[in-house]
Design a protein around this motif. Sequence first.
Motif, PDB file in Angstrom:
ATOM      1  N   SER A 133      -1.837 -18.298   8.876  1.00  0.00           N
ATOM      2  CA  SER A 133      -2.347 -19.605   8.482  1.00  0.00           C
ATOM      3  C   SER A 133      -2.497 -19.691   6.966  1.00  0.00           C
ATOM      4  O   SER A 133      -3.151 -18.855   6.351  1.00  0.00           O
ATOM      5  CB  SER A 133      -3.710 -19.860   9.129  1.00  0.00           C
ATOM      6  N   PRO A 134      -1.924 -20.727   6.348  1.00  0.00           N
ATOM      7  CA  PRO A 134      -2.117 -20.908   4.903  1.00  0.00           C
ATOM      8  C   PRO A 134      -3.525 -21.371   4.569  1.00  0.00           C
ATOM      9  O   PRO A 134      -3.938 -21.302   3.412  1.00  0.00           O
ATOM     10  CB  PRO A 134      -1.089 -21.995   4.559  1.00  0.00           C
ATOM     11  N   MET A 148       5.631 -15.598   2.319  1.00  0.00           N
ATOM     12  CA  MET A 148       6.717 -16.454   1.852  1.00  0.00           C
ATOM     13  C   MET A 148       7.580 -15.736   0.821  1.00  0.00           C
ATOM     14  O   MET A 148       8.805 -15.918   0.791  1.00  0.00           O
ATOM     15  CB  MET A 148       6.152 -17.746   1.273  1.00  0.00           C
ATOM     16  N   PRO A 159      -4.674 -17.747   2.674  1.00  0.00           N
ATOM     17  CA  PRO A 159      -3.711 -18.260   1.699  1.00  0.00           C
ATOM     18  C   PRO A 159      -2.966 -17.172   0.927  1.00  0.00           C
ATOM     19  O   PRO A 159      -1.769 -17.303   0.673  1.00  0.00           O
ATOM     20  CB  PRO A 159      -4.555 -19.127   0.769  1.00  0.00           C
ATOM     21  N   LYS A 160      -3.657 -16.094   0.545  1.00  0.00           N
ATOM     22  CA  LYS A 160      -2.985 -15.029  -0.202  1.00  0.00           C
ATOM     23  C   LYS A 160      -1.969 -14.303   0.666  1.00  0.00           C
ATOM     24  O   LYS A 160      -0.862 -13.972   0.233  1.00  0.00           O
ATOM     25  CB  LYS A 160      -4.021 -14.036  -0.746  1.00  0.00           C
ATOM     26  N   PHE A 199      -0.463 -15.581   3.208  1.00  0.00           N
ATOM     27  CA  PHE A 199       0.627 -16.531   3.438  1.00  0.00           C
ATOM     28  C   PHE A 199       1.589 -16.539   2.254  1.00  0.00           C
ATOM     29  O   PHE A 199       2.812 -16.530   2.426  1.00  0.00           O
ATOM     30  CB  PHE A 199       0.057 -17.925   3.670  1.00  0.00           C
ATOM     31  N   GLU A 200       1.044 -16.551   1.060  1.00  0.00           N
ATOM     32  CA  GLU A 200       1.889 -16.549  -0.139  1.00  0.00           C
ATOM     33  C   GLU A 200       2.745 -15.277  -0.197  1.00  0.00           C
ATOM     34  O   GLU A 200       3.940 -15.333  -0.522  1.00  0.00           O
ATOM     35  CB  GLU A 200       1.012 -16.642  -1.379  1.00  0.00           C
ATOM     36  N   ALA A 211       2.772 -26.293   3.816  1.00  0.00           N
ATOM     37  CA  ALA A 211       2.620 -25.104   2.976  1.00  0.00           C
ATOM     38  C   ALA A 211       3.947 -24.372   2.813  1.00  0.00           C
ATOM     39  O   ALA A 211       4.286 -23.922   1.713  1.00  0.00           O
ATOM     40  CB  ALA A 211       1.569 -24.170   3.571  1.00  0.00           C
ATOM     41  N   VAL A 212       4.710 -24.271   3.897  1.00  0.00           N
ATOM     42  CA  VAL A 212       6.021 -23.603   3.816  1.00  0.00           C
ATOM     43  C   VAL A 212       6.935 -24.352   2.857  1.00  0.00           C
ATOM     44  O   VAL A 212       7.575 -23.757   1.981  1.00  0.00           O
ATOM     45  CB  VAL A 212       6.667 -23.501   5.213  1.00  0.00           C
ATOM     46  N   HIS A 258      -0.824 -28.258   8.632  1.00  0.00           N
ATOM     47  CA  HIS A 258      -0.607 -27.895   7.231  1.00  0.00           C
ATOM     48  C   HIS A 258       0.389 -26.753   7.061  1.00  0.00           C
ATOM     49  O   HIS A 258       0.853 -26.506   5.943  1.00  0.00           O
ATOM     50  CB  HIS A 258      -1.938 -27.488   6.586  1.00  0.00           C
ATOM     51  N   VAL A 259       0.704 -26.053   8.128  1.00  0.00           N
ATOM     52  CA  VAL A 259       1.613 -24.914   7.995  1.00  0.00           C
ATOM     53  C   VAL A 259       2.960 -25.357   7.446  1.00  0.00           C
ATOM     54  O   VAL A 259       3.501 -24.760   6.510  1.00  0.00           O
ATOM     55  CB  VAL A 259       1.792 -24.194   9.344  1.00  0.00           C
TER      56      VAL A 259
END
Length: 341
Positions: free
Chosen positions: A229-230, A241, A234-235, A237-238, A263-264, A259-260
């Motif tokens: 989950s972003p 990616m 968040p970290k 997720f980053e 965010a992608v 929001h996924v």
Amino acid sequence: MEPKVMIILGSASDFNVAEKSIGILEILGISYDVRVASAHRTHEKVKKIVEESTANGVEVFIGIAGLSAHLPGIIAANTYKPVVGVPVSVKLGGLDALFAIVQMPVGAPVATVGIDRGENGAILAAQVVGIHDAGVRTKLSKMRREFFFKLKNDEEELAEKLTGNYYSRHSFEIDELETTKEEDPTESDDGEYPDIAVIAGSYSDIKIAKKTTKFLDKLRITYNTSVISPIRHPKKFEKFMEETKAVKLYIAISGLSAHVTGAVVGFTEKPVIGVPCNIRLGGLDALLSMVNMPPGVPVATLGIDSGGNAAILAAEMLGIGDANIKQELLDFKGNMNCPGN
């Protein structure tokens, strides 16, 4: 020069939306054709345009229509190439057209963008062409940076208008845009990476993710899967990616405020296929928050819980430049017995 993108309008009155698509394709130097044909009034004309365009090398179709917008679905029924649907606001704020386009049955996916978002339809089509064309990927990257710089200029102009007594502009500088590099067009050609990254936003979305990967297995398409989950991480997720940036495309599956997918899209210039999940409100919250992306960052949104169609759409995108995937797709569609999607 044969067109790579075929734009079909349900009515000449939809041309104002088509102009947005045309403007993007002109900037990117992608050849295109434009036709007017109605799914209801000139069904045979639509069929002929689609079949002949498919045979003559068109890679992506863009169907633009309002009201009971069956045009993109009829296009999808007559081709194995990817179809982008752009709903037009004529009545009901365009919601009638949106639902008619996005909620396709299994086997005939339509990659739907937001209402009247002709520019996003063209950007998505260009992303698909760019899977197998490094030159288009480079142009897309440049155009995206120009979108971001325009936003920065807008902020600076706005700051000049803020004259309140208690307005205090923070002194820090955000230099991310100046240091961001264009994506390396050779990354997507690295055979060590799977074709697709499948992302579920939470464990409640796993059921639809498994449906997607089941279809990918049948189509013999390589992928990896993650639940991340972003919003919560968040970290992490980053980092994810960054680690998956060489895949050819993403499939993001998410319910609630989806929001996924957004965010992608914020981290990549590759195509992003979005599948909204029915967690609350019949999935309408996820669908509407997923499809109505701002200009420059489209999500190829499919119907609620349409995990199977996500895999089929991915195969249509990848099959443009991969003969093996194309054949698997044709065999799969020929043997379908219409299971639930």
